[in-house]
Design a protein around this motif. Structure first.
Motif, PDB file in Angstrom:
ATOM      1  N   ARG A   2       0.323  -1.199  -0.005  1.00 40.02           N
ATOM      2  CA  ARG A   2       0.221   0.337  -0.049  1.00 40.02           C
ATOM      3  C   ARG A   2       0.605   1.335  -0.156  1.00 40.02           C
ATOM      4  O   ARG A   2       2.280   1.054   0.519  1.00 40.02           O
ATOM      5  CB  ARG A   2      -0.815   0.333   0.796  1.00 40.02           C
TER       6      ARG A   2
ATOM      7  N   TYR B 187       1.672   5.008   1.634  1.00 40.45           N
ATOM      8  CA  TYR B 187       1.717   6.278   2.727  1.00 40.45           C
ATOM      9  C   TYR B 187       1.913   7.451   1.641  1.00 40.45           C
ATOM     10  O   TYR B 187       2.915   7.683   1.333  1.00 40.45           O
ATOM     11  CB  TYR B 187       2.701   5.601   3.760  1.00 40.45           C
TER      12      TYR B 187
ATOM     13  N   GLU C 289      -4.169   9.197   4.427  1.00 41.29           N
ATOM     14  CA  GLU C 289      -3.794   7.615   2.732  1.00 41.29           C
ATOM     15  C   GLU C 289      -4.665   8.861   1.408  1.00 41.29           C
ATOM     16  O   GLU C 289      -4.909   9.715   1.769  1.00 41.29           O
ATOM     17  CB  GLU C 289      -5.089   6.928   3.307  1.00 41.29           C
TER      18      GLU C 289
ATOM     19  N   MET D  55     -11.093  -0.196   2.555  1.00 37.39           N
ATOM     20  CA  MET D  55      -9.893   0.390   3.030  1.00 37.39           C
ATOM     21  C   MET D  55      -8.997  -1.094   3.690  1.00 37.39           C
ATOM     22  O   MET D  55      -9.279  -1.434   4.845  1.00 37.39           O
ATOM     23  CB  MET D  55     -10.796   0.945   4.760  1.00 37.39           C
TER      24      MET D  55
ATOM     25  N   ARG E  42      -7.909  -3.385   2.178  1.00 36.79           N
ATOM     26  CA  ARG E  42      -6.121  -3.930   2.304  1.00 36.79           C
ATOM     27  C   ARG E  42      -5.209  -3.004   3.445  1.00 36.79           C
ATOM     28  O   ARG E  42      -4.642  -3.102   3.814  1.00 36.79           O
ATOM     29  CB  ARG E  42      -5.406  -2.894   0.918  1.00 36.79           C
ATOM     30  N   LYS E  43      -5.681  -1.412   3.489  1.00 34.63           N
ATOM     31  CA  LYS E  43      -5.218  -0.817   4.574  1.00 34.63           C
ATOM     32  C   LYS E  43      -5.562  -1.752   5.855  1.00 34.63           C
ATOM     33  O   LYS E  43      -4.467  -1.191   7.263  1.00 34.63           O
ATOM     34  CB  LYS E  43      -5.449   0.677   4.303  1.00 34.63           C
ATOM     35  N   GLU E  44      -6.932  -1.516   6.873  1.00 36.26           N
ATOM     36  CA  GLU E  44      -7.172  -2.558   7.355  1.00 36.26           C
ATOM     37  C   GLU E  44      -7.993  -3.653   7.226  1.00 36.26           C
ATOM     38  O   GLU E  44      -9.484  -3.591   7.381  1.00 36.26           O
ATOM     39  CB  GLU E  44      -8.325  -1.412   8.018  1.00 36.26           C
ATOM     40  N   GLU E  45      -7.307  -4.667   7.903  1.00 31.70           N
ATOM     41  CA  GLU E  45      -8.083  -5.917   7.655  1.00 31.70           C
ATOM     42  C   GLU E  45      -9.363  -6.022   8.032  1.00 31.70           C
ATOM     43  O   GLU E  45     -10.521  -7.131   7.486  1.00 31.70           O
ATOM     44  CB  GLU E  45      -6.884  -7.219   7.219  1.00 31.70           C
ATOM     45  N   ASP E  46      -9.137  -5.682   9.306  1.00 30.63           N
ATOM     46  CA  ASP E  46     -10.890  -5.672  10.494  1.00 30.63           C
ATOM     47  C   ASP E  46     -11.674  -5.489   9.557  1.00 30.63           C
ATOM     48  O   ASP E  46     -13.178  -5.727  10.041  1.00 30.63           O
ATOM     49  CB  ASP E  46     -10.472  -5.642  11.712  1.00 30.63           C
ATOM     50  N   MET E  47     -11.709  -4.785   8.800  1.00 31.44           N
ATOM     51  CA  MET E  47     -12.703  -3.705   8.017  1.00 31.44           C
ATOM     52  C   MET E  47     -13.112  -5.111   7.081  1.00 31.44           C
ATOM     53  O   MET E  47     -14.875  -5.148   7.488  1.00 31.44           O
ATOM     54  CB  MET E  47     -12.582  -3.070   6.710  1.00 31.44           C
TER      55      MET E  47
ATOM     56  N   GLN F 120     -15.952  -6.211  10.157  1.00 33.09           N
ATOM     57  CA  GLN F 120     -16.643  -5.491  10.045  1.00 33.09           C
ATOM     58  C   GLN F 120     -18.298  -5.621   9.122  1.00 33.09           C
ATOM     59  O   GLN F 120     -19.072  -5.196   9.163  1.00 33.09           O
ATOM     60  CB  GLN F 120     -17.091  -4.037  10.283  1.00 33.09           C
TER      61      GLN F 120
ATOM     62  N   GLU G 161      -6.172   3.503  -1.627  1.00 35.67           N
ATOM     63  CA  GLU G 161      -6.720   2.568  -1.674  1.00 35.67           C
ATOM     64  C   GLU G 161      -8.236   3.349  -2.370  1.00 35.67           C
ATOM     65  O   GLU G 161      -8.002   4.453  -2.967  1.00 35.67           O
ATOM     66  CB  GLU G 161      -7.596   2.752  -0.468  1.00 35.67           C
TER      67      GLU G 161
END
Length: 510
Positions: free
Chosen positions: A33, A35, A90, A189, A191-196, A199, A302
């Motif tokens: 990703r 930055y 981002e 999101m 790729r950036k935040e896998e916990d998404m 959710q 993203e």
């Protein structure tokens, strides 16, 4: 990571993109990703920052103040971050506020603002002129929003913690520009935040679509004729993107889409079953082709969706162009304090009701004394001083009455008038420029004392190091503005070669 993507999401994207495009899209999840950081041009010119930047930077094409930095860099662990010289963001998230095309002096609303990345971007474009109202209805997220605005040194922002429907009567037809960075399913999101992904599986797209529909309708009422709404999400779902805009246009014919040509176009062809089942007009279907999609396999960022909506000058909700909620345009209502007692402009304010239940005058003499001793000019001269209890704020002058709303910050927090003395706030220090202070200490970013100050330590400082105005004050003792490379980071109190640290515990370097 591609194996972790929810199967329903994979199937849906395959149907929307087609096999060849889907494979390119899927491959982006196995790529590193990008930055980014965005320079705070409210504090430092972009050219000046690039000259002193400790990082290797590469421009973000769609944002003049945005830059990519390499993954190994740690801009959050540099003194310049604590001076508010940039915001870590981002890269694709920089696009919506850029497309809002904010100009100094405008009245702007960031409706779903926390944690404040886009709010700080808007504030930098306002350059301290006009009014910025930022709102988030989640009380736990507002703290981060306030901190980021203070870190950026924003002087002209009002922070609310409200449900948007409660804002309608106060701000009917008030704003020139509104940003809706809408709550969404967050597919962009992954790729950036896998916990998404977890959710996403717990919440339905329809839940978010209903919220987005309401937000667009509410923003339409708060926008002045000729004004602009930018609607954005960080999801790929057409139900939350093209369908929202098409439905909005059919319900609000006074609005039109301003085409965005920088990015790939929106997809009218996705307004179909089983994803979007509405009966959209040909005008609306054609218009969504002027919205924009940012794809992770097409650019360094993203996923994002953006639509620019302009309001015409037709008659809306029974109001003609010369009136806003029954009041002549330009009328300024007196600010209302937390207790409901009105505050006067100038050098006098009313304090809210105390425990005894009676109103009493707040003397601003300690603040005046502080100004005379510490400030070369009055940085809040064009703002209106108001008090909530013992807390003093410099509030934007052209605000409507805010009575009844949950006001977290009615403006720039100046400090506390406590027991006959004035205690300057950290927000005041961060909003000042070194040239505005009569006593200042500027530490080089390479000076080990800079880091020690940010950790909250007491420093040894020779009197000769205190920069002061000899014509006004010959004493070095007392409050001084502490700066790093001439950029303020907080307050200190100097006496006999020692600088007592006034850096707030919650802000300290850890």
């Amino acid at each position: 990571m591609t194996k972790q993507l929810p199967p329903l999401f994979r199937d849906k994207m395959m149907d929307l993109l087609g096999e060849e495009e889907f494979e390119l899209f899927l491959s982006s999840y196995d790529q590193a990703r990008s930055y980014g950081l965005r320079v705070n041009t409210g504090k430092i010119a972009k050219a000046d920052f690039l000259e002193k930047s400790p990082f290797a930077l590469e421009p973000v094409p769609w944002t003049s103040e945005g830059f990519y930095y390499e993954e190994g860099e740690r801009p959050g662990k540099h003194p310049y971050y604590h001076a508010g010289l940039y915001y870590i963001q981002e890269p694709s998230a920089m696009a919506p506020a850029e497309l809002l095309q904010v100009q100094p002096g405008e009245k702007v609303l960031d409706l779903c603002a926390a944690p404040g990345g886009k709010s700080t971007q808007i504030a930098a474009k306002l350059q301290g002129e006009g009014v910025l109202v930022v709102n988030d209805n989640h009380s736990d997220r507002v703290k981060a929003l306030v901190k980021n605005l203070e870190l950026f040194g924003v002087r002209n922002a009002v922070v609310l913690n409200e449900r948007p429907e409660r804002m309608l009567n106060v701000f009917q037809g008030y704003f020139d520009k509104i940003l809706i960075d809408a709550p969404c399913s967050g597919e962009g999101m992954f790729r950036k935040e896998e916990d998404m992904m977890q959710q996403w599986e717990r919440h339905t797209v329809q839940e978010f679509a209903e919220m987005q529909r309401e937000l667009l309708g509410q923003a339409a009422q708060m926008l002045a004729p000729g004004g602009t709404i930018v609607y954005s999400t960080c999801t790929f779902s057409p139900e939350e993107n093209e369908a929202q805009i098409a439905e909005f246009l059919d319900k609000h014919p006074v609005f039109e889409v301003v085409p965005v040509t920088r990015f790939e176009a929106g997809h009218p062809d996705w307004l179909r079953e089983p994803w979007c089942e509405g009966d959209y007009s040909p005008r609306a279907r054609e218009a969504v082709a002027g919205t924009a999609r940012l794809w992770p396999h097409r650019l360094r960022g993203e996923g994002h969706y953006v639509a620019v909506l302009r309001k015409g000058y037709g008659v809306v909700a029974g109001m003609d162009e010369g009136t806003v909620a029954g009041t002549e345009k330009g009328t300024v209502a007196d600010f209302v304090s937390a207790s409901g007692a009105g505050a006067r402009s100038g050098r006098e304010a009313l304090r809210g009701k105390g425990r005894a239940g009676s109103d009493s005058r707040v003397s601003l003499e300690p603040l005046q004394a502080f100004e005379n001793e510490l400030l070369r000019s009055e940085p809040f001269a064009e703002l209106r001083l108001v008090c909530y209890g013992e807390h003093a704020y410099a509030s934007p002058a052209n605000l409507p009455e805010l009575h009844g709303l949950k006001v977290v910050r009615p403006g720039w927090y100046i400090g506390a008038l406590h027991r006959g003395r004035f205690e300057p706030s950290h927000a005041l220090a961060m909003g000042l420029r070194m040239r505005e202070a009569k006593r200042a200490l500027s530490l080089a970013s390479s000076d080990e004392r800079a880091l020690r100050y940010l950790k909250g330590e007491t420093l040894e400082v020779a009197e000769s190091e205190i920069i002061r105005d000899p014509e006004v004050t010959k004493a070095a003792k007392g409050y001084c503005l502490v700066c790093i490379d001439e950029h303020p980071v907080g307050w200190g109190k100097w006496l006999d070669g020692m600088l007592k640290n006034e850096y707030p515990p919650g802000w300290r370097w850890t």
